[in-house]
Design a protein around this motif. Structure first.
Motif, short mmCIF file in Angstrom:
data_model
loop_
_atom_site.label_atom_id
_atom_site.label_comp_id
_atom_site.label_asym_id
_atom_site.label_seq_id
_atom_site.Cartn_x
_atom_site.Cartn_y
_atom_site.Cartn_z
N GLU A 19 0.83 -1.20 0.00
CA GLU A 19 0.00 0.00 0.00
C GLU A 19 0.87 1.25 0.00
O GLU A 19 0.59 2.21 -0.72
CB GLU A 19 -0.93 -0.01 1.22
CG GLU A 19 -1.98 1.08 1.16
CD GLU A 19 -2.94 1.04 2.35
OE1 GLU A 19 -3.11 -0.03 2.96
OE2 GLU A 19 -3.51 2.10 2.66
N ALA A 20 1.93 1.22 0.79
CA ALA A 20 2.82 2.38 0.89
C ALA A 20 3.47 2.70 -0.46
O ALA A 20 3.74 3.85 -0.77
CB ALA A 20 3.90 2.13 1.94
N THR A 21 3.71 1.68 -1.26
CA THR A 21 4.36 1.92 -2.55
C THR A 21 3.32 2.15 -3.65
O THR A 21 3.66 2.15 -4.82
CB THR A 21 5.30 0.76 -2.93
OG1 THR A 21 4.60 -0.47 -2.74
CG2 THR A 21 6.53 0.74 -2.05
N GLY A 22 2.06 2.33 -3.24
CA GLY A 22 1.03 2.76 -4.20
C GLY A 22 0.34 1.64 -4.96
O GLY A 22 -0.41 1.90 -5.89
N GLU A 24 -2.50 -1.00 -5.71
CA GLU A 24 -3.92 -1.05 -5.36
C GLU A 24 -4.43 -2.48 -5.27
O GLU A 24 -3.84 -3.39 -5.85
CB GLU A 24 -4.73 -0.27 -6.40
CG GLU A 24 -4.56 1.23 -6.23
CD GLU A 24 -5.53 2.01 -7.09
OE1 GLU A 24 -6.71 2.10 -6.72
OE2 GLU A 24 -5.09 2.50 -8.16
N LYS A 104 0.18 4.58 3.22
CA LYS A 104 0.41 5.47 2.07
C LYS A 104 1.16 6.72 2.49
O LYS A 104 2.09 7.17 1.82
CB LYS A 104 -0.95 5.87 1.46
CG LYS A 104 -1.29 5.07 0.24
CD LYS A 104 -2.23 5.85 -0.68
CE LYS A 104 -2.50 5.02 -1.90
NZ LYS A 104 -3.90 4.55 -1.95
N THR A 105 0.72 7.30 3.62
CA THR A 105 1.38 8.49 4.13
C THR A 105 2.84 8.18 4.45
O THR A 105 3.73 8.98 4.14
CB THR A 105 0.65 8.97 5.41
OG1 THR A 105 -0.73 9.13 5.10
CG2 THR A 105 1.22 10.27 5.91
N GLY A 107 4.71 6.00 3.07
CA GLY A 107 5.42 5.90 1.78
C GLY A 107 5.74 7.28 1.23
O GLY A 107 6.89 7.55 0.84
N SER A 108 4.75 8.17 1.22
CA SER A 108 4.96 9.51 0.65
C SER A 108 6.00 10.30 1.44
O SER A 108 6.86 10.97 0.87
CB SER A 108 3.66 10.31 0.64
OG SER A 108 2.63 9.56 0.06
#
Ligand code: DGT
Ligand code: CA
Ligand code: CA
Ligand code: ZN
Length: 603
Positions: A19-22, A24, A104-105, A107-108
């Motif tokens: 999820e962290a690397t986007g 889906e 996700k946060t 990761g960003s």
């Protein structure tokens, strides 16, 4: 930790990193698989030994995940997971403990600012760097900064529901050892506090060394922290486990001492002093003939050498009057034995001395669960399966309360008015088809909006047997708004039970903070029960709120909010939380018979 738990944790880590690397969809698949691996009854290592097909037999575990599980057991790692960890070397658990920060946060913020720890997150927020990252703003940055202290505090303590199974496993392991005469948990876990600093265990034995060795050899012990002669500490499932070993004649006194709380112990010790007795972890001693032993103890020394019933030369001071059993210690102090849940120095010492302790509710008193879900909303099982599970647990009745659509209920998970009417028929059909020994009620878990309105039509609510109303949205509102909201909800003529009043999630979300006295007074007047949600992530209402409800005369309801049959077994966490609030059987709505419940609902 069983290997099923271990693999489930790996799959969840995998999901977070994906999820962290986007990526889906895949994360959801991994999380579902993790859940089913954890719940699966066969040991995953056996299935992995048989091969991929055997692993893929587990519900929602597909071929791709099965092959990674087999890879893990064959090689000791999963290559793709190892690569993901290298790509994103952040403290995922620590960072996502901050409310509003998901994978996700993480990761960003790693990509933009190189944030890997809670400290770095805090520094970046304080320096105003987060608001500069695309997709973030000043408001998000402020929220993160506000929520960091809660996350930091939360990570120091383990939730009761995570610690208790570890304590139970340790108990049964130690009880099976030949050298062990008695074993008990003590400390905060015996008092059933909602979070636990560490797990304390007490053993009576005259063979100390082999027991210390057995604990450090325990298959669930991940590391040894300390191995002494009369005590040992290990880490298991991330929690510290402290073991003390004492002589059988001291077991009761030690159990009393190490159960705490400190404040309770100080009050009990002072009662001993008033009677010319001395209480410590070795026993209760008559010191009326001994000089210089009458100082009132108000701090709790905890210093064994100066406080062990012996003088400097190790000579006994005074005569032992109790210590082998805990009940014996209390009785020798002219008190009824105090249930561990009450030992917080909140009136229990006086009540025990006066013979006026409450007759606390017990798990066996409950006749049914008033808050449960099925696959009509976000539960995992059919109406009939959940009814059967309730019957298996010996309940007299079962209440189906799926989510109504409304604020805070995701997508089309919740039922609208037409679906509720449709479900009424399905519940009636299921009630016909299952065993006759359990009565079925049709209810709903309705939503309390930010202003306290119930977001399902009155006419629909009126047709239902029972209405649980819960806050699921606006959980960041201020205390005053929260009070108005909950007072209005409990006063609603169709609301029977106020579900998880604050919406807190222990260690992850504080929830709303209403004026409890005002809410329980309104509930008592309106004849609405206050739920003790037994889900160990919630334990909401907590013990203090239960105590206020009981004092105000509002009934309580101990409900599991079960989404699976197994979650019905969480009921014990709710019962012990209710006991921390001094709740008696008579205070508990779902300790009533089916007729008694019906009378309450019709009244
Ligand atoms: P926790 O682990 O932080 O959730 O809380 P407890 O209550 O389990 O505390 P813990 O593990 O430090 O100690 C267990 C019990 O032992 C505690 O409730 C009371 C007793 N105890 C330990 N050390 C002392 C002490 O120095 N003085 C007194 N009076 N009691 C102590
Ligand atoms: Ca403890
Ligand atoms: Ca301890
Ligand atoms: Zn709910």
């Amino acid at each position: 930790m069983s290997r099923n738990d271990e693999v489930a944790a790996l799959l969840e880590e995998f999901a977070d990193l994906l999820e962290a690397t986007g990526v889906e969809y895949k994360p959801t698949a991994y999380r579902r698989a993790a859940e089913n691996v954890r719940e699966h009854t066969a040991p995953i290592e056996n299935l992995a030994g048989e091969g991929e097909e055997a692993v893929a037999e587990i519900d929602r575990v597909g071929d791709a995940i099965a092959s990674k599980v087999v890879e893990y057991f064959e090689t000791g790692e999963i290559e793709e997971l190892a690569a993901l960890r290298e790509e994103l070397p952040a403290d995922m658990a620590g960072l996502t403990a901050v409310e509003g920060v998901g994978p996700k946060t993480v990761g960003s913020l790693y990509e933009a600012l190189g944030v890997t720890t809670l400290d770095e997150l805090e520094a970046a927020a304080e320096a105003g760097e987060i608001r500069e990252v695309s997709g973030f703003g000043a408001k998000t940055e402020e929220n993160i900064l506000d929520n960091i202290p809660f996350a930091r505090e939360a990570r120091k303590r383990t939730r009761l529901g995570d610690a208790r199974p570890v304590a139970d496993a340790a108990l049964s392991y130690l009880a099976d050892l030949d050298a062990v005469e008695s074993v008990e948990v003590c400390g905060s876990i015996r008092r059933w506090k909602d979070t636990i600093g560490d797990i304390d265990l007490l053993v009576a034995s005259d063979a100390r060394e082999p027991i210390v060795e057995s604990l450090t050899d325990w298959s669930e012990a991940d590391a040894t922290i300390e191995a002494g002669t009369g005590k040992a500490s290990v880490r298991a499932s991330g929690t510290r486990v402290d073991l003390r070993i004492v002589d059988a004649e001291e077991f009761g006194a030690a159990l009393q001492y190490f159960t705490g709380s400190r404040a309770h112990n100080v009050a009990v010790r002072n009662r001993a002093i008033d009677r010319g007795l001395k209480l410590n972890e070795y026993g209760l001693f008559d010191i009326s003939d001994v000089d210089g032993e009458s100082d009132v103890d108000d701090a709790g020394s905890g210093d064994a050498a100066a406080d062990d019933g012996t003088d400097a030369d190790g000579q006994r001071v005074g005569e032992r009057v109790a210590g082998e059993t805990e009940a014996g210690v209390y009785e020798a102090l002219d008190m009824d034995p105090v249930p561990p849940e009450l030992r917080e120095d909140d009136g229990e010492v006086a009540a025990a001395a006066a013979g006026e302790l409450p007759e606390l509710v017990e798990t066996g008193d409950l006749r049914g669960d008033l808050h449960t879900h099925t696959d009509w909303s976000d539960g995992g099982f059919s109406i009939a399966e959940m009814i059967d599970a309730a019957a298996d647990r010996g309940y007299d009745y079962h209440v189906v309360t799926d989510h109504a659509a409304g604020p805070g209920i995701f997508g089309n998970t919740g039922l609208d008015e037409a679906e509720i009417a449709e479900q009424a028929e399905a519940v009636a059909d299921a009630a016909e088809s299952v065993r006759a020994d359990v009565e079925v009620f049709h209810g709903i878990e309705a939503n309390i909006d930010a202003e306290g309105a119930i977001t399902t039509d009155d006419a629909t609510l009126a047709d239902l047997d029972l209405v649980v109303a819960s806050p699921h949205s606006a959980l960041g509102q201020d205390g005053e708004a929260a009070t108005e909201r909950l007072v209005r909800a409990v006063e609603h003529p169709h609301v029977d039970v106020l579900g998880h009043p604050t919406g807190r999630l222990i260690n992850s979300r504080p929830g709303i903070a209403p004026d409890v006295e005002a809410v329980v007074a309104a509930a008592a007047d309106a004849g609405t029960a206050i739920e003790v949600n037994a889900n160990p992530a919630r334990l909401d209402a907590d013990g203090d709120t239960v105590r206020a409800a009981v004092d105000a005369g509002a009934p309580i309801a101990v409900n599991t909010d079960a989404h699976t049959p197994r979650e019905l077994d969480n009921v014990r966490y709710g019962v012990h939380t209710a006991r921390r609030g001094w709740a008696e059987t008579g205070d508990t709505l779902n300790a009533r018979s089916a007729d008694g419940l019906r009378e309450f609902l019709d009244g």
